[in-house]
Enzyme design. Structure first.
Site, PDB file in Angstrom:
ATOM      1  N   LYS A   1      -8.717  56.272  64.661  1.00 33.91           N
ATOM      2  CA  LYS A   1     -10.006  56.889  65.012  1.00 33.91           C
ATOM      3  C   LYS A   1     -10.928  56.859  63.800  1.00 33.91           C
ATOM      4  O   LYS A   1     -10.536  57.289  62.703  1.00 33.91           O
ATOM      5  CB  LYS A   1      -9.808  58.350  65.452  1.00 33.91           C
ATOM      6  CG  LYS A   1     -11.130  59.031  65.813  1.00 33.91           C
ATOM      7  CD  LYS A   1     -10.905  60.376  66.497  1.00 33.91           C
ATOM      8  CE  LYS A   1     -10.852  61.534  65.555  1.00 33.91           C
ATOM      9  NZ  LYS A   1     -12.165  61.960  65.045  1.00 33.91           N
TER      10      LYS A   1
ATOM     11  N   LYS B   1     -19.793  60.477  69.156  1.00 30.60           N
ATOM     12  CA  LYS B   1     -20.409  61.576  69.913  1.00 30.60           C
ATOM     13  C   LYS B   1     -21.893  61.326  70.179  1.00 30.60           C
ATOM     14  O   LYS B   1     -22.764  62.086  69.767  1.00 30.60           O
ATOM     15  CB  LYS B   1     -20.207  62.908  69.170  1.00 30.60           C
ATOM     16  CG  LYS B   1     -18.736  63.297  69.042  1.00 30.60           C
ATOM     17  CD  LYS B   1     -18.564  64.710  68.543  1.00 30.60           C
ATOM     18  CE  LYS B   1     -17.118  65.135  68.493  1.00 30.60           C
ATOM     19  NZ  LYS B   1     -16.306  64.459  67.455  1.00 30.60           N
TER      20      LYS B   1
ATOM     21  N   ARG C   1      -4.655  65.025  59.341  1.00 27.91           N
ATOM     22  CA  ARG C   1      -4.007  65.462  58.103  1.00 27.91           C
ATOM     23  C   ARG C   1      -2.489  65.537  58.104  1.00 27.91           C
ATOM     24  O   ARG C   1      -1.882  65.261  57.063  1.00 27.91           O
ATOM     25  CB  ARG C   1      -4.624  66.801  57.663  1.00 27.91           C
ATOM     26  CG  ARG C   1      -6.061  66.621  57.175  1.00 27.91           C
ATOM     27  CD  ARG C   1      -6.857  67.887  57.195  1.00 27.91           C
ATOM     28  NE  ARG C   1      -7.071  68.358  58.549  1.00 27.91           N
ATOM     29  CZ  ARG C   1      -7.729  69.477  58.867  1.00 27.91           C
ATOM     30  NH1 ARG C   1      -8.233  70.223  57.907  1.00 27.91           N
ATOM     31  NH2 ARG C   1      -7.890  69.824  60.127  1.00 27.91           N
TER      32      ARG C   1
ATOM     33  N   ASP D   1     -28.515  61.131  73.452  1.00 28.27           N
ATOM     34  CA  ASP D   1     -29.934  60.829  73.210  1.00 28.27           C
ATOM     35  C   ASP D   1     -30.574  60.589  74.573  1.00 28.27           C
ATOM     36  O   ASP D   1     -29.926  60.813  75.598  1.00 28.27           O
ATOM     37  CB  ASP D   1     -30.043  59.588  72.285  1.00 28.27           C
ATOM     38  CG  ASP D   1     -31.327  59.592  71.468  1.00 28.27           C
ATOM     39  OD1 ASP D   1     -32.397  59.850  72.057  1.00 28.27           O
ATOM     40  OD2 ASP D   1     -31.273  59.335  70.255  1.00 28.27           O
TER      41      ASP D   1
ATOM     42  N   ASP E   1     -15.397  57.679  67.200  1.00 28.72           N
ATOM     43  CA  ASP E   1     -15.740  59.061  67.568  1.00 28.72           C
ATOM     44  C   ASP E   1     -17.152  59.346  67.076  1.00 28.72           C
ATOM     45  O   ASP E   1     -17.356  60.003  66.060  1.00 28.72           O
ATOM     46  CB  ASP E   1     -14.714  60.009  66.927  1.00 28.72           C
ATOM     47  CG  ASP E   1     -14.847  61.433  67.438  1.00 28.72           C
ATOM     48  OD1 ASP E   1     -15.607  61.664  68.400  1.00 28.72           O
ATOM     49  OD2 ASP E   1     -14.189  62.322  66.857  1.00 28.72           O
TER      50      ASP E   1
ATOM     51  N   THR F   1     -15.191  72.373  70.227  1.00 27.81           N
ATOM     52  CA  THR F   1     -14.221  73.463  70.108  1.00 27.81           C
ATOM     53  C   THR F   1     -14.643  74.508  69.069  1.00 27.81           C
ATOM     54  O   THR F   1     -14.049  75.570  68.980  1.00 27.81           O
ATOM     55  CB  THR F   1     -12.812  72.933  69.767  1.00 27.81           C
ATOM     56  OG1 THR F   1     -12.954  71.932  68.781  1.00 27.81           O
ATOM     57  CG2 THR F   1     -12.124  72.375  70.993  1.00 27.81           C
TER      58      THR F   1
END
Ligand code: C5P
Length: 236
Positions: A39, A68, A212, A71, A66, A121
């Site tokens: 990603k 997002k 991570r 518009d 990713d 989130t």
């Protein structure tokens, strides 16, 4: 590689949350054959990540961009058409009906799959009220998920906690991609609602996004292999 191993490999997406291509490249090298899907988010995308995505695709890796997008429809359609030419597998867009319809038009005829972001989130009910919404998080997630299905969007990115209920509500076709994954005993860091790889797969996730716990491990490759074993053990 056994069929079960290669199926598990296709379910693991490693988040390359790095500021530069050099750091991302070093991580991809150290993960080697153990990881086949990456990603690339906004940070790396604005630091040379799009040409890097094309290099990864040439090497036979899959890429989830990713980005997002959100518009006016014309801009979203045209941006999606350009992004579709990069050869990535997944792209995130905000799950607004106009944006989803425009994005679908843009990716028509390509293999790029669209993932809707329902509600970030980091938002709670008060944040939504402050932003002028009439719905709380739970209702807005459900509403946008239904709108995504209606718009013919291929999938959703969801927190681990929402995955089971969304799989039950949306049926088997929707691709559900779940971040916030923490192997048993790992640090949660800033993720509040985490799930183990096995639990997320059992809840109905098709792909897990892991950052991570792999990229900051002392031995990233060993960490990835342990997660793959957990995915394989939970896969139907
Ligand atoms: O390091 P960690 O495993 O927490 O990384 C998770 C990845 O998934 C990050 O790239 C993060 O931006 C992304 N993500 C998330 N929660 C969301 C959506 C995306 O953690 N709701």
């Amino acid at each position: 590689m056994s069929e079960a191993d290669s199926a598990a490999r296709g379910k693991l997406i490693v988040a390359l949350d790095f500021a530069s291509q050099r750091e991302a490249e070093a991580m991809v090298r150290s993960l080697g054959e153990s990881v086949s899907f990456y990603k690339i988010g906004m940070e790396l995308a604005y630091g040379g990540g799009l040409p890097f995505a094309q290099d990864l695709i040439k090497e036979g890796k899959q890429v989830f961009l990713d980005l997002k997008l959100h518009d006016i429809p014309n801009t979203v359609t045209r941006a999606c058409a350009r992004i579709a030419q990069l050869g990535a597998s997944f792209l995130t867009i905000h799950a607004y009906p106009q944006t989803m319809a425009a994005a679908k038009l843009g990716v028509a005829g390509s293999s790029l799959r669209l993932l809707g972001v329902t509600v970030m989130t980091s938002y709670d009910d008060q944040d939504l009220r402050d932003a002028g919404y009439a719905f709380g998080v739970k209702d807005l997630v459900a509403r946008r998920a239904a709108q995504a299905r209606q718009a013919g969007i291929h999938g959703l990115i969801l927190s681990a906690e929402e995955t089971g209920a969304m799989r039950a509500a949306l049926g088997p076709e929707m691709i559900l991609v779940t971040p916030g994954i923490r192997p048993t005993g790992a640090e949660a860091a800033d993720q509040k609602r985490t799930m183990t790889p096995a639990a997320a797969i059992a809840a109905g996730a098709n792909h897990l996004v892991v950052g991570r716990p792999i990229t900051e491990a002392q031995n990233p490759r060993a960490a990835a292999e342990a997660i793959l074993a957990e995915i394989a053990s939970a896969s139907p």
